[in-house]
Design an enzyme around this catalytic site. Structure first.
Site, mmCIF file in Angstrom:
data_model
loop_
_atom_site.group_PDB
_atom_site.id
_atom_site.type_symbol
_atom_site.label_atom_id
_atom_site.label_comp_id
_atom_site.label_asym_id
_atom_site.label_seq_id
_atom_site.Cartn_x
_atom_site.Cartn_y
_atom_site.Cartn_z
ATOM 1 C CG ASP A 25 101.327 -126.243 -43.961
ATOM 2 O OD1 ASP A 25 101.134 -125.091 -43.546
ATOM 3 O OD2 ASP A 25 102.425 -126.809 -43.885
ATOM 4 C CG HIS A 26 97.558 -122.477 -40.474
ATOM 5 N ND1 HIS A 26 98.350 -123.227 -39.662
ATOM 6 C CD2 HIS A 26 97.803 -121.186 -40.133
ATOM 7 C CE1 HIS A 26 99.047 -122.426 -38.866
ATOM 8 N NE2 HIS A 26 98.722 -121.185 -39.125
ATOM 9 C CB VAL A 40 84.934 -140.667 -33.489
ATOM 10 C CG1 VAL A 40 84.261 -139.367 -33.854
ATOM 11 C CG2 VAL A 40 86.185 -140.430 -32.659
ATOM 12 C CG LEU A 57 90.528 -125.877 -36.343
ATOM 13 C CD1 LEU A 57 91.745 -124.961 -36.386
ATOM 14 C CD2 LEU A 57 90.822 -127.149 -37.127
ATOM 15 C CG ASP A 73 103.912 -126.888 -33.403
ATOM 16 O OD1 ASP A 73 102.821 -127.439 -33.654
ATOM 17 O OD2 ASP A 73 104.011 -125.704 -33.020
ATOM 18 C CG HIS A 119 103.520 -124.240 -40.617
ATOM 19 N ND1 HIS A 119 102.430 -124.825 -41.224
ATOM 20 C CD2 HIS A 119 103.229 -124.194 -39.294
ATOM 21 C CE1 HIS A 119 101.522 -125.104 -40.296
ATOM 22 N NE2 HIS A 119 101.983 -124.747 -39.121
ATOM 23 C CE LYS A 140 104.413 -122.837 -29.714
ATOM 24 N NZ LYS A 140 103.581 -122.143 -30.700
ATOM 25 C CD GLU A 153 103.990 -119.237 -32.851
ATOM 26 O OE1 GLU A 153 102.778 -119.072 -32.632
ATOM 27 O OE2 GLU A 153 104.551 -120.333 -32.794
HETATM 28 N N1 LIG Z 1 92.936 -125.263 -32.299
HETATM 29 C C1 LIG Z 1 93.794 -124.835 -33.219
HETATM 30 O O1 LIG Z 1 94.097 -123.638 -33.334
HETATM 31 C C2 LIG Z 1 94.413 -125.792 -34.162
HETATM 32 C C3 LIG Z 1 94.060 -127.112 -34.192
HETATM 33 N N2 LIG Z 1 94.623 -127.949 -35.116
HETATM 34 C C4 LIG Z 1 94.225 -129.368 -35.160
HETATM 35 O O2 LIG Z 1 92.810 -129.474 -35.209
HETATM 36 C C5 LIG Z 1 92.382 -130.621 -34.515
HETATM 37 C C6 LIG Z 1 91.392 -130.224 -33.424
HETATM 38 O O3 LIG Z 1 92.021 -129.349 -32.530
HETATM 39 P P1 LIG Z 1 91.188 -128.497 -31.466
HETATM 40 O O4 LIG Z 1 89.945 -127.984 -32.054
HETATM 41 O O5 LIG Z 1 92.145 -127.535 -30.894
HETATM 42 O O6 LIG Z 1 90.838 -129.608 -30.366
HETATM 43 P P2 LIG Z 1 89.733 -129.545 -29.235
HETATM 44 O O7 LIG Z 1 90.157 -130.488 -28.190
HETATM 45 O O8 LIG Z 1 89.418 -128.149 -28.855
HETATM 46 O O9 LIG Z 1 88.438 -130.111 -29.965
HETATM 47 C C7 LIG Z 1 88.307 -131.442 -30.346
HETATM 48 C C8 LIG Z 1 86.883 -131.854 -30.218
HETATM 49 O O10 LIG Z 1 86.818 -133.225 -30.507
HETATM 50 C C9 LIG Z 1 85.773 -133.798 -29.748
HETATM 51 N N3 LIG Z 1 86.142 -135.169 -29.394
HETATM 52 C C10 LIG Z 1 87.168 -135.590 -28.627
HETATM 53 N N4 LIG Z 1 87.152 -136.924 -28.511
HETATM 54 C C11 LIG Z 1 86.091 -137.360 -29.210
HETATM 55 C C12 LIG Z 1 85.537 -138.632 -29.469
HETATM 56 N N5 LIG Z 1 86.074 -139.754 -28.954
HETATM 57 N N6 LIG Z 1 84.423 -138.722 -30.229
HETATM 58 C C13 LIG Z 1 83.871 -137.599 -30.750
HETATM 59 N N7 LIG Z 1 84.351 -136.370 -30.553
HETATM 60 C C14 LIG Z 1 85.453 -136.251 -29.787
HETATM 61 C C15 LIG Z 1 85.631 -132.960 -28.483
HETATM 62 O O11 LIG Z 1 84.265 -132.721 -28.227
HETATM 63 P P3 LIG Z 1 83.518 -133.594 -27.065
HETATM 64 O O12 LIG Z 1 84.319 -133.369 -25.826
HETATM 65 O O13 LIG Z 1 82.150 -133.047 -27.047
HETATM 66 O O14 LIG Z 1 83.600 -134.988 -27.549
HETATM 67 C C16 LIG Z 1 86.322 -131.641 -28.834
HETATM 68 O O15 LIG Z 1 85.451 -130.541 -28.866
HETATM 69 C C17 LIG Z 1 93.655 -131.291 -33.994
HETATM 70 O O16 LIG Z 1 94.081 -132.212 -34.948
HETATM 71 C C18 LIG Z 1 94.652 -130.142 -33.933
HETATM 72 O O17 LIG Z 1 95.974 -130.602 -34.038
HETATM 73 C C19 LIG Z 1 95.510 -127.511 -36.044
HETATM 74 C C20 LIG Z 1 95.913 -126.205 -36.067
HETATM 75 C C21 LIG Z 1 95.422 -125.230 -35.130
HETATM 76 O O1 LIG Z 2 100.609 -124.759 -36.758
HETATM 77 C C1 LIG Z 2 100.937 -124.001 -35.873
HETATM 78 O O2 LIG Z 2 101.009 -122.689 -36.137
HETATM 79 C C2 LIG Z 2 100.933 -121.727 -35.094
HETATM 80 C C3 LIG Z 2 101.450 -120.422 -35.688
HETATM 81 O O3 LIG Z 2 100.589 -120.047 -36.728
HETATM 82 P P1 LIG Z 2 100.474 -118.517 -37.179
HETATM 83 O O4 LIG Z 2 99.466 -118.560 -38.272
HETATM 84 O O5 LIG Z 2 100.023 -117.753 -35.973
HETATM 85 O O6 LIG Z 2 101.825 -118.092 -37.620
HETATM 86 C C4 LIG Z 2 101.737 -122.141 -33.888
HETATM 87 O O7 LIG Z 2 101.469 -121.252 -32.817
HETATM 88 C C5 LIG Z 2 101.346 -123.527 -33.471
HETATM 89 O O8 LIG Z 2 102.189 -123.952 -32.412
HETATM 90 C C6 LIG Z 2 101.475 -124.494 -34.616
HETATM 91 O O9 LIG Z 2 100.873 -125.736 -34.240
#
Ligand SMILES: NC(=O)C1=CN([C@@H]2O[C@H](COP(=O)(O)OP(=O)(O)OC[C@H]3O[C@@H](n4cnc5c(N)ncnc54)[C@H](OP(=O)(O)O)[C@@H]3O)[C@@H](O)[C@H]2O)C=CC1
Ligand SMILES: O=C1O[C@H](COP(=O)(O)O)[C@@H](O)[C@H](O)[C@H]1O
Length: 515
Positions: free
Chosen positions: A188-189, A97, A24, A246, A251, A351, A227
């Site tokens: 909520d994006h 953490v 993210l 989800d 949303h 999806k 999607e």
């Molecule tokens: N990716 C997306 O598009 C979206 C994500 N989200 C939400 O955003 C949040 C993050 O998602 P996302 O970025 O995909 O997840 P990732 O797994 O890609 O990233 C999470 C990061 O957290 C770090 N991490 C994990 N465990 C620990 C720990 N114990 N202590 C410290 N750091 C830790 C990891 O780094 P390291 O391994 O170095 O610890 C990792 O890079 C989630 O809540 C997800 O639901 C929501 C909407 C869309």
């Molecule tokens: O929150 C979420 O949204 C995406 C869809 O987002 P969009 O901005 O591309 O419409 C969805 O793919 C994902 O599963 C869900 O967690």
């Protein structure tokens, strides 16, 4: 923003980014910060402390930030000098953490940066980590007194916020011990999307629509969020969550509240929030028979999508071969209040469907008496289509005379398309900006989240007790037949999402009409 954008640049800040090198952060948050910085929409004095367990030198972290912005930003990137100025704000601390040890070091780093940059302890804590870690992090921030500031402190928290009402409540109780509700920004994006924010403007700045925005003139509302992507690499999460948790709990319900709410007395977050809550309270609840009649859940089978064969959900990596999880949900909801009595709100989301399209369709009732006879001996309905993705704009379908001798009546569309030179601001850009400015209008408040779960949980429970509720649809198509039947039974059909033909407009000043 609903109101005139207020660029309050009085706010130097430190952003503490948990999950500081996660997906993210890389795809959304760094590009968002970059746009805000480039456009001068945040204070020039800010610092970001990225966190993760991995050991990283500061320079390595800055390279990650730079590569992410270059890959994902909507803006062209800067000169080397400008890059240096932006990257200079990024710092990295390695900490797990779940362990107490690293938090003191984090505190020292934050305080050091506040001194160095003369920042008055304005702290934005952003939780871009797994939801199972949210509660722990917040408690530990309090324990080391990072939440004690002489400026402001805010907590931005990602979805999902719980997986049902009890878990959401437990999480909320936990974070409420460290942050006040008005300091919590639940993301909520969809609420950051330009055209979702525009729903209110279209409604409340145009008497034409507002006067007709009720059950006397509207026959039904349709929300589509389809999607083409499949479950991807998120099976561990998605197979537990399903499309209902989800997409629908958050949303879809948020869009429904924006379409259905009463005009707020003022453009203030609390006033808007109060109206949204009233909608959630007016949603008709469920019996088991209702769920069977008004809700549909489906799972994709293999199919052809954009010319390639894609596997069935059950054949995807990390998905159990007998998974009964849904990848598609459709439903018919009612809002039992004066304005919406009897108007069905249909929605569908899934999806691996044939196209990526997010839109809201307002279908108006027909004229009282049809004076014209066209081929089908029927007039097409007036449709207002609010297009959220991939096009951002509006399409309004009306009836008009076809040029020529015979009096033939045909549907025409007036279209408007947002057409910014550099592309529309990304949802995360807008949301991050608002969080930094202390504007919670487009964040979900606890009672919205709580009511949304209480509305969704009974559906989930009924489905979990009955595997027969699952139907199947072929990837690349528009979803299960059962979702079409929901509307057919009422004499309606889904609007097929279409790309906008017009790309007019600079800053919303002009409408391009195309018969
Ligand atoms: N990716 C997306 O598009 C979206 C994500 N989200 C939400 O955003 C949040 C993050 O998602 P996302 O970025 O995909 O997840 P990732 O797994 O890609 O990233 C999470 C990061 O957290 C770090 N991490 C994990 N465990 C620990 C720990 N114990 N202590 C410290 N750091 C830790 C990891 O780094 P390291 O391994 O170095 O610890 C990792 O890079 C989630 O809540 C997800 O639901 C929501 C909407 C869309
Ligand atoms: O929150 C979420 O949204 C995406 C869809 O987002 P969009 O901005 O591309 O419409 C969805 O793919 C994902 O599963 C869900 O967690």
């Amino acid at each position: 923003m609903l109101s005139q954008p207020q660029i309050d640049r009085q706010n130097p800040f430190v952003m503490v980014l948990f999950g500081g090198a996660g997906d993210l952060a890389r795809r959304k948050l760094f590009p968002a910060l970059y746009s805000l910085h480039r456009n001068g929409w945040i204070h020039p004095r800010f610092a970001v402390v990225g966190l993760g367990r991995s050991a990283r030198e500061r320079q390595e972290y800055q390279s990650i930030v730079r590569e992410s912005v270059q890959k994902y930003s909507r803006l062209d990137t800067d000169t080397e000098q400008d890059w240096a100025a932006f990257l200079n704000r990024f710092h990295y601390v390695s900490l797990d953490v779940t362990e107490e040890t690293g938090y003191q070091q984090l505190k020292q780093e934050v305080e050091r940066l506040e001194q160095e940059w003369e920042i008055p302890q304005n702290r934005l804590f952003y939780l871009a980590i797994s939801p199972r870690l949210f509660g722990d992090v917040v408690s530990r921030l309090k324990k080391v007194k990072l939440t004690e500031t002489n400026g402001w402190r805010r907590l931005v928290i990602e979805k999902p916020f719980g997986h049902d009402y009890p878990s959401a409540k437990a999480l909320n109780d936990q974070i409420s011990q460290s942050f006040l509700e008005e300091e919590i920004y639940r993301i909520d994006h969809y609420l950051g999307k330009e055209m979702v924010q525009n729903i209110e403007v279209i409604r409340f700045a145009n008497n034409l629509f507002e006067a007709m925005w009720n059950n006397r003139y509207i026959s039904n509302v349709q929300i589509t969020a389809s999607e083409t992507v499949g479950v991807g690499e998120r099976a561990a999460y998605y197979d537990q969550a399903g499309a209902l948790r989800d997409m629908v709990q958050n949303h879809i319900l948020q869009i429904v509240t924006m379409v259905a709410m009463e005009p707020p007395s003022r453009l203030k977050p609390e006033a808007i929030h109060d109206e949204k809550v009233k909608v959630l309270r007016s949603l008709r609840g469920w019996t088991e028979a209702d769920v069977a009649k008004r809700m549909v859940r489906g799972q994709y089978t293999a199919g052809l999508l954009n010319g390639s064969t894609v596997p069935a959900y059950r054949e995807e990596e990390d998905v159990p071969p007998n998974s009964a999880n849904e990848t598609f949900v459709a439903g018919k909801w009612y809002i039992d209040n004066f304005r919406w009595s009897g108007v069905p709100f249909y929605f569908r989301t899934g999806k691996r469907l044939g196209q990526k399209a997010t839109e809201v369709v307002i279908q108006f009732r027909g004229v009282p008496q049809n004076l014209y006879f066209n081929k089908n001996n029927d007039l097409a309905p007036n449709l207002l289509v609010i297009k959220i993705n991939p096009d951002e704009g509006l399409s309004f379908q009306m009836n008009a005379k076809k040029p020529g001798g015979e009096m033939e009546v045909v549907p025409i569309a007036m279209e408007f398309c947002n057409n910014y030179e550099e592309g529309s601001p990304e949802a995360y850009e807008s949301l991050l900006h608002d969080a930094l400015e202390g504007d919670r209008t487009f964040f979900t408040h606890w009672d919205e989240v709580s009511l949304a779960w209480q509305f969704i949980d009974p559906i989930r429970n009924i489905w979990d007790q009955n595997d027969d509720s699952l139907c199947f649809y072929e990837a690349g198509k528009s979803g299960p037949q059962e979702a079409d039947d929901l509307l057919f039974k009422d004499g309606f059909s889904w609007n097929t999402p279409q790309r906008l033909r017009s790309h007019s407009v600079v800053q919303g000043s002009e409408i391009n009409s195309k018969p």
